[in-house]
Design a protein around this motif. Structure first.
Motif, PDB file in Angstrom:
ATOM      1  N   LEU A  51      -2.045 -47.441 -39.991  1.00 21.26           N
ATOM      2  CA  LEU A  51      -3.365 -47.239 -40.614  1.00 21.26           C
ATOM      3  C   LEU A  51      -3.223 -46.969 -42.104  1.00 21.26           C
ATOM      4  CD1 LEU A  51      -4.614 -44.587 -38.055  1.00 21.26           C
ATOM      5  CD2 LEU A  51      -5.681 -46.831 -38.371  1.00 21.26           C
ATOM      6  N   ASP A  80      -2.049 -56.122 -40.768  1.00 16.54           N
ATOM      7  CA  ASP A  80      -0.893 -56.934 -41.152  1.00 16.54           C
ATOM      8  C   ASP A  80       0.413 -56.423 -40.531  1.00 16.54           C
ATOM      9  OD1 ASP A  80       0.356 -58.855 -43.144  1.00 16.54           O
ATOM     10  OD2 ASP A  80       1.299 -56.961 -43.746  1.00 16.54           O
ATOM     11  N   LEU A  81       0.617 -55.126 -40.574  1.00 19.27           N
ATOM     12  CA  LEU A  81       1.875 -54.551 -40.075  1.00 19.27           C
ATOM     13  C   LEU A  81       2.041 -54.826 -38.577  1.00 19.27           C
ATOM     14  CD1 LEU A  81       4.329 -52.683 -40.795  1.00 19.27           C
ATOM     15  CD2 LEU A  81       2.976 -50.807 -39.896  1.00 19.27           C
ATOM     16  N   SER A 100      -5.387 -54.384 -35.730  1.00 11.17           N
ATOM     17  CA  SER A 100      -5.830 -55.688 -36.246  1.00 11.17           C
ATOM     18  C   SER A 100      -5.179 -55.981 -37.595  1.00 11.17           C
ATOM     19  CB  SER A 100      -7.359 -55.676 -36.409  1.00 11.17           C
ATOM     20  OG  SER A 100      -7.717 -54.610 -37.289  1.00 11.17           O
ATOM     21  N   ARG A 128     -11.231 -51.313 -35.115  1.00 11.47           N
ATOM     22  CA  ARG A 128     -12.694 -51.370 -34.998  1.00 11.47           C
ATOM     23  C   ARG A 128     -13.215 -52.792 -34.855  1.00 11.47           C
ATOM     24  NH1 ARG A 128     -13.723 -48.853 -40.461  1.00 11.47           N
ATOM     25  NH2 ARG A 128     -12.206 -50.509 -40.721  1.00 11.47           N
ATOM     26  N   SER A 129     -12.378 -53.776 -35.150  1.00 11.65           N
ATOM     27  CA  SER A 129     -12.821 -55.175 -35.090  1.00 11.65           C
ATOM     28  C   SER A 129     -13.209 -55.568 -33.665  1.00 11.65           C
ATOM     29  CB  SER A 129     -11.690 -56.116 -35.529  1.00 11.65           C
ATOM     30  OG  SER A 129     -11.341 -55.865 -36.841  1.00 11.65           O
ATOM     31  N   TYR A 167      -4.628 -40.808 -41.850  1.00 13.35           N
ATOM     32  CA  TYR A 167      -3.622 -40.042 -41.092  1.00 13.35           C
ATOM     33  C   TYR A 167      -4.169 -38.681 -40.658  1.00 13.35           C
ATOM     34  CZ  TYR A 167      -0.056 -43.291 -43.014  1.00 13.35           C
ATOM     35  OH  TYR A 167       0.670 -44.391 -43.369  1.00 13.35           O
ATOM     36  N   SER A 209     -12.401 -46.256 -33.060  1.00 10.97           N
ATOM     37  CA  SER A 209     -11.854 -45.687 -34.282  1.00 10.97           C
ATOM     38  C   SER A 209     -10.887 -44.553 -33.936  1.00 10.97           C
ATOM     39  CB  SER A 209     -12.993 -45.158 -35.156  1.00 10.97           C
ATOM     40  OG  SER A 209     -12.452 -44.316 -36.146  1.00 10.97           O
ATOM     41  N   SER A 210      -9.800 -44.499 -34.660  1.00  7.93           N
ATOM     42  CA  SER A 210      -8.767 -43.496 -34.384  1.00  7.93           C
ATOM     43  C   SER A 210      -9.214 -42.076 -34.744  1.00  7.93           C
ATOM     44  CB  SER A 210      -7.511 -43.834 -35.184  1.00  7.93           C
ATOM     45  OG  SER A 210      -7.814 -43.821 -36.568  1.00  7.93           O
ATOM     46  N   ARG A 241       2.725 -58.716 -38.162  1.00 13.19           N
ATOM     47  CA  ARG A 241       3.970 -59.269 -38.717  1.00 13.19           C
ATOM     48  C   ARG A 241       5.219 -58.539 -38.238  1.00 13.19           C
ATOM     49  NH1 ARG A 241       5.685 -59.239 -43.492  1.00 13.19           N
ATOM     50  NH2 ARG A 241       4.468 -57.452 -44.197  1.00 13.19           N
ATOM     51  N   GLU A 259       3.415 -43.997 -40.710  1.00 16.33           N
ATOM     52  CA  GLU A 259       3.911 -44.977 -41.700  1.00 16.33           C
ATOM     53  C   GLU A 259       3.999 -44.366 -43.095  1.00 16.33           C
ATOM     54  OE1 GLU A 259       5.163 -47.691 -42.573  1.00 16.33           O
ATOM     55  OE2 GLU A 259       5.446 -48.659 -40.642  1.00 16.33           O
ATOM     56  N   LYS A 260       4.704 -45.034 -43.951  1.00 16.48           N
ATOM     57  CA  LYS A 260       4.742 -44.611 -45.346  1.00 16.48           C
ATOM     58  C   LYS A 260       3.567 -45.226 -46.092  1.00 16.48           C
ATOM     59  CE  LYS A 260       6.787 -47.030 -48.609  1.00 16.48           C
ATOM     60  NZ  LYS A 260       6.625 -48.328 -49.162  1.00 16.48           N
TER      61      LYS A 260
HETATM   62  P1  NDP Z   1      -4.021 -53.322 -42.915  1.00 14.08           P
HETATM   63  O1  NDP Z   1      -5.105 -52.918 -43.822  1.00 14.08           O
HETATM   64  O2  NDP Z   1      -3.657 -54.756 -42.798  1.00 14.08           O
HETATM   65  O3  NDP Z   1      -4.339 -52.810 -41.426  1.00 14.08           O
HETATM   66  C1  NDP Z   1      -4.889 -51.569 -41.140  1.00 14.08           C
HETATM   67  C2  NDP Z   1      -5.878 -51.763 -40.009  1.00 14.08           C
HETATM   68  O4  NDP Z   1      -6.443 -50.506 -39.698  1.00 14.08           O
HETATM   69  C3  NDP Z   1      -7.021 -52.660 -40.371  1.00 14.08           C
HETATM   70  O5  NDP Z   1      -6.799 -53.935 -39.799  1.00 14.08           O
HETATM   71  C4  NDP Z   1      -8.268 -51.957 -39.784  1.00 14.08           C
HETATM   72  O6  NDP Z   1      -8.852 -52.829 -38.879  1.00 14.08           O
HETATM   73  C5  NDP Z   1      -7.677 -50.767 -39.049  1.00 14.08           C
HETATM   74  N1  NDP Z   1      -8.508 -49.585 -39.160  1.00 14.08           N
HETATM   75  C6  NDP Z   1      -9.210 -49.142 -40.229  1.00 14.08           C
HETATM   76  N2  NDP Z   1      -9.870 -48.013 -39.908  1.00 14.08           N
HETATM   77  C7  NDP Z   1      -9.561 -47.743 -38.618  1.00 14.08           C
HETATM   78  C8  NDP Z   1      -9.911 -46.718 -37.727  1.00 14.08           C
HETATM   79  N3  NDP Z   1     -10.702 -45.716 -38.092  1.00 14.08           N
HETATM   80  N4  NDP Z   1      -9.414 -46.741 -36.458  1.00 14.08           N
HETATM   81  C9  NDP Z   1      -8.578 -47.733 -36.059  1.00 14.08           C
HETATM   82  N5  NDP Z   1      -8.211 -48.755 -36.877  1.00 14.08           N
HETATM   83  C10 NDP Z   1      -8.682 -48.743 -38.136  1.00 14.08           C
HETATM   84  O7  NDP Z   1      -2.754 -52.449 -43.299  1.00 14.08           O
HETATM   85  P2  NDP Z   1      -1.230 -52.748 -42.951  1.00 14.08           P
HETATM   86  O8  NDP Z   1      -1.118 -53.187 -41.547  1.00 14.08           O
HETATM   87  O9  NDP Z   1      -0.644 -53.590 -44.003  1.00 14.08           O
HETATM   88  O10 NDP Z   1      -0.573 -51.300 -43.143  1.00 14.08           O
HETATM   89  C11 NDP Z   1      -0.786 -50.234 -42.241  1.00 14.08           C
HETATM   90  C12 NDP Z   1       0.047 -49.046 -42.688  1.00 14.08           C
HETATM   91  O11 NDP Z   1       1.417 -49.404 -42.696  1.00 14.08           O
HETATM   92  C13 NDP Z   1      -0.254 -48.569 -44.125  1.00 14.08           C
HETATM   93  O12 NDP Z   1      -0.093 -47.174 -44.182  1.00 14.08           O
HETATM   94  C14 NDP Z   1       0.828 -49.222 -44.963  1.00 14.08           C
HETATM   95  O13 NDP Z   1       1.110 -48.477 -46.110  1.00 14.08           O
HETATM   96  C15 NDP Z   1       1.989 -49.191 -43.984  1.00 14.08           C
HETATM   97  N6  NDP Z   1       2.991 -50.229 -44.240  1.00 14.08           N
HETATM   98  C16 NDP Z   1       2.668 -51.548 -44.108  1.00 14.08           C
HETATM   99  C17 NDP Z   1       3.636 -52.522 -44.321  1.00 14.08           C
HETATM  100  C18 NDP Z   1       3.327 -53.972 -44.142  1.00 14.08           C
HETATM  101  O14 NDP Z   1       4.257 -54.779 -44.201  1.00 14.08           O
HETATM  102  N7  NDP Z   1       2.072 -54.364 -43.926  1.00 14.08           N
HETATM  103  C19 NDP Z   1       5.019 -52.161 -44.687  1.00 14.08           C
HETATM  104  C20 NDP Z   1       5.252 -50.746 -44.793  1.00 14.08           C
HETATM  105  C21 NDP Z   1       4.264 -49.836 -44.570  1.00 14.08           C
HETATM  106  P3  NDP Z   1     -10.378 -52.698 -38.390  1.00 14.08           P
HETATM  107  O15 NDP Z   1     -11.237 -52.944 -39.575  1.00 14.08           O
HETATM  108  O16 NDP Z   1     -10.442 -53.752 -37.351  1.00 14.08           O
HETATM  109  O17 NDP Z   1     -10.540 -51.331 -37.818  1.00 14.08           O
END
Ligand code: NDP
Length: 485
Positions: free
Chosen positions: A123, A21-22, A19, A51-52, A128, A91-92, A25, A153-154
């Motif tokens: 995540l 940003d990565l 759910s 989890r959404s 991780y 949840s993962s 996008r 991811e980094k």
């Molecule tokens: P976000 O916070 O936008 O997304 C992470 C998602 O993880 C949330 O939407 C959340 O959704 C979900 N989440 C949280 N807990 C759990 C869980 N226990 N099980 C499953 N899903 C879960 O982060 P980004 O997408 O921006 O980034 C993700 C990773 O990628 C990070 O490590 C970031 O550093 C890396 N990254 C991101 C970039 C980017 O452009 N966005 C670029 C480079 C690296 P919900 O609440 O629905 O569970």
């Protein structure tokens, strides 16, 4: 490398954090384009996990947003792709959720097809460890019925200690060949061109050393500020956010010896050797070999402490202590809210030792090779030319090559395909990650604790603190894509 092209090969990409940003996008558009162009196995599925509260339809609609640009000319292909997307709420880190996912994915293969899987951890880094352990506990990383690969991811750790701890967890459930630590910078066309440029041409390699190179600059500059993510950024700063990953990887590619083969091990061995040779400073030396800055207004942003000393700009001087590079400074620079957005590697060659031309006392301009990673992806070579006219004067001119815009695909697309094909060349190995932290940790320490390290403020829209200019030393200037001859 495991083949995934046979008729009985099925691939499922499971995205944890679907759910976020990565996923929206980057990952969904990249997977869609790979699917559309037939790069993925015919039998493939995409499972989003978060989890959404969402169902398949609402998840697919959320993804459409990110893929709009591609969709603009192919709705039919999107509909076909969307039909292969499933959303599983869970949840993962939770065994019960993972078992449901496992069951669903295994179900796709009830026809006897091979159950190949890629788990993408989109995540927060704090998840991780828990996710890897849970996947291991649930038997979801065993390769009995197909390959299991994990894309991480980094950032990978926040210092050497935490990176080592994470690597330990990784290696407790996976072989290194199953791990794909992604740094999307390495998927950029121009970064890969660096390898071609260096190792498919003969004319530069003999000059690529301390005898001809004065210094090297590696800059990744951003014009945007923290864009509302200051809360996250404040814990990282420029060293952890950019330098440990993107910039040190670029340095390794510039400085490495030619690998024996094009294979991933040969390439990563050479990069690791460079990182091993890079100066590891004591704290005070790290302070002297760096400049740090913070843009004015950063401390007013939400989530940032009033007294925050987090650097939003940094320049560090590194040496690669080997026969090729001894004594050649590598200046590595990155920052936010700057006057330009550009990523570039500049190799400044030495000035000719003696001039016979009328330059009115000035030195002739030394040759400069600029590899522009973004924008205007390409290569520029500056060389001296005769000034037209009756006098024998010289002036610098530039040879330029630019990649045609339409052939540049997003780096995630390339890297996802590499993961599908099992090619780890552009992913970072555990030893590279740990050596990178060994290089960066002393700077983090110095910037926090050394009295020799001062934090310089700079105005947004400038090129960072002026001290960074003096830091280069006499007769040197920073280059950027806007730099004129
Ligand atoms: P976000 O916070 O936008 O997304 C992470 C998602 O993880 C949330 O939407 C959340 O959704 C979900 N989440 C949280 N807990 C759990 C869980 N226990 N099980 C499953 N899903 C879960 O982060 P980004 O997408 O921006 O980034 C993700 C990773 O990628 C990070 O490590 C970031 O550093 C890396 N990254 C991101 C970039 C980017 O452009 N966005 C670029 C480079 C690296 P919900 O609440 O629905 O569970």
């Amino acid at each position: 490398m495991v083949s995934n092209s046979g008729d009985d090969q099925r691939l499922t990409v499971v995205i944890f954090g679907a759910s976020g940003d990565l996923t929206r996008r980057k990952l969904a558009p990249a997977l869609f384009h790979l699917y559309k162009t037939g790069a993925l196995p015919k039998m493939c599925h995409f499972v989003g996990v978060a989890r959404s509260e969402m169902d398949d339809e609402s998840f697919r609609s959320a993804l459409v947003e990110g893929a709009e640009e591609i969709l603009a000319y192919d709705h039919e292909a999107w509909d076909e792709f969307a039909g292969k997307i499933t959303y599983i709420r869970g949840s993962s880190t939770d065994d019960e959720s993972l078992k449901r996912i496992d069951q669903a994915v295994s179900g796709y293969c009830s026809d006897g097809s091979t159950d190949n899987r890629i788990y993408y951890m989109a995540l927060a880094p704090s998840l991780y460890t828990g996710t890897l352990q849970a996947l291991g506990r649930c038997g979801m990383l065993e390769e009995s019925s197909g390959y299991r690969r994990v894309v991480v991811e980094k950032p990978f750790g926040t210092n050497l200690k935490s990176a080592q701890a994470l690597n330990e967890v990784v290696h407790s459930v996976l072989n290194e060949s199953q791990v794909f630590r992604i740094d999307h910078y390495l998927g950029k066309e121009t970064v890969q061109n660096l390898l071609v440029f260096r190792f498919a041409n003969t004319i530069f390699e003999p000059l690529w050393n301390r005898n001809y190179v004065d210094h090297v600059q590696i800059s990744v500059l951003e014009s945007l500020d923290t864009e509302g993510r200051a809360g996250y950024y404040d814990g990282a700063g420029v060293l952890r956010d950019m330098m440990q990953s993107h910039l040190l990887q670029l340095l390794a590619l510039v400085a490495m010896e030619p690998p024996a083969t094009g294979g991933s091990d040969a390439l990563r061995n050479e990069k690791a050797k460079v990182l091993q040779s890079v100066s590891k400073y004591e704290t005070d030396s790290a302070a002297i070999n760096s400049v740090r800055g913070q843009y004015v207004g950063y401390r007013d942003e939400e989530g940032v402490a009033e007294s925050s000393s987090t650097a939003t700009f940094g320049a560090i001087r590194l040496y690669v202590n080997n026969w090729r590079w001894q004594g050649v400074p590598f200046f590595v620079r990155s920052g936010k809210a700057l006057a330009e957005k550009s990523s570039e590697i500049s190799v400044q060659f030495r000035a000719p030792p003696h001039t016979i031309f009328d330059t009115h006392g000035a030195e002739v301009t030394p040759n400069l090779l600029q590899i522009s990673i973004q924008p205007h992806e390409g290569v520029h070579l500056t060389f001296e030319n005769k000034k037209p006219g009756t006098r024998m004067g010289t002036a610098p001119e530039r040879l330029e090559y630019h990649f045609p815009a339409q052939v540049i695909r997003d780096s995630y697309e390339r890297l996802l395909l590499d993961a599908v094909e099992g090619d780890q060349s552009l992913f970072t190995r555990s030893d590279e990650i740990e050596m990178s932290w060994q290089i960066i940790d002393p700077f983090v320490e110095a910037w926090q604790n050394s009295l020799k390290s001062q934090l310089y403020p700079y105005e947004k829209g400038t090129m960072g603190p002026e001290t960074a200019d003096e830091f280069l030393g006499e007769n040197r200037v920073w280059y950027g894509h806007g730099s004129e001859l």
